[in-house]
Enzyme design. Sequence first.
Site, PDB file in Angstrom:
ATOM      1  N   LEU A 163       1.577 -14.907  -5.688  1.00 51.37           N
ATOM      2  CA  LEU A 163       2.404 -13.478  -5.558  1.00 51.37           C
ATOM      3  C   LEU A 163       2.348 -12.604  -4.509  1.00 51.37           C
ATOM      4  CD1 LEU A 163       1.938 -12.819  -9.448  1.00 51.37           C
ATOM      5  CD2 LEU A 163       3.832 -13.698  -8.625  1.00 51.37           C
ATOM      6  N   SER A 164       1.966 -13.314  -3.529  1.00 50.62           N
ATOM      7  CA  SER A 164       1.979 -12.264  -2.001  1.00 50.62           C
ATOM      8  C   SER A 164       3.151 -11.845  -1.873  1.00 50.62           C
ATOM      9  CB  SER A 164       1.176 -12.910  -0.941  1.00 50.62           C
ATOM     10  OG  SER A 164       1.879 -14.038  -0.568  1.00 50.62           O
ATOM     11  N   MET A 165       4.155 -12.483  -2.116  1.00 51.34           N
ATOM     12  CA  MET A 165       5.570 -11.703  -1.721  1.00 51.34           C
ATOM     13  C   MET A 165       6.314 -11.450  -2.771  1.00 51.34           C
ATOM     14  SD  MET A 165       6.053 -11.797   1.448  1.00 51.34           S
ATOM     15  CE  MET A 165       7.928 -11.833   1.665  1.00 51.34           C
TER      16      MET A 165
END
Length: 227
Positions: free
Chosen positions: A80-82
């Site tokens: 979920l880093s983006m």
Amino acid sequence: NRNTRLFAVDNDDPNPGGLNQWEDENDRKKSFNEIGFFDQVREWFASDEGKEDVKTYTTSLAVALLLRLLIIEPRYIPSLSMYPTFEVGDQLAVEKVTKRIRPFSRNEVVVFNPPQAFREIVGDSSRKAKEALIKRIVAVEGDTVEVKGGKLYVNGVMQDEPFTAEDAAYEFGPVLVPPGDVLVLGDNRNHSLDGHIWGFLPAENVIGRAVFVYWPPWRVGTNVNHD
């Protein structure tokens, strides 16, 4: 009489001269289903149909590999880093041509090989050290970049970033992006191992630009890059 005897012999023995082998075609040839698996494979490869199929499959595979190597390739989002631009499980197309002819711009999403600084943080032996990463370019060479009060500033101008999940909970910079480098951050600013931790990304590490999400169907058309 003799003629009658010969006629009788002809009726009793359909092959009196022994010149022809008298047997059923099915007795002489094995059924395809009775042949072993490897024999079936060998017969298929030897057949005209098999040779044509192999040629077709080989050509298709070569074209697919060439497209993946030089033009475009699929990528899978594992974290979920983006977020919210990408969600876990999204599959996107990454084009690899324009990086050679067009300089990188702010707000473009790129896939890249991790730089040495990243590998040192996660450990060279770690699986993550070998995996390609995806982040957004927020500054290019010559830019002065800073994060303060939760907002991103480039060359002293606060950036409008509707694609981020939340304001940054850290301070960063000001720093000058050196020649040949870019600065990349994750859209999920507080949950991304990115440039504010490991520094600048050499532009030569970029694999390509993310262009569109193609899976799942309800995510097709997601706005990847913001000008």
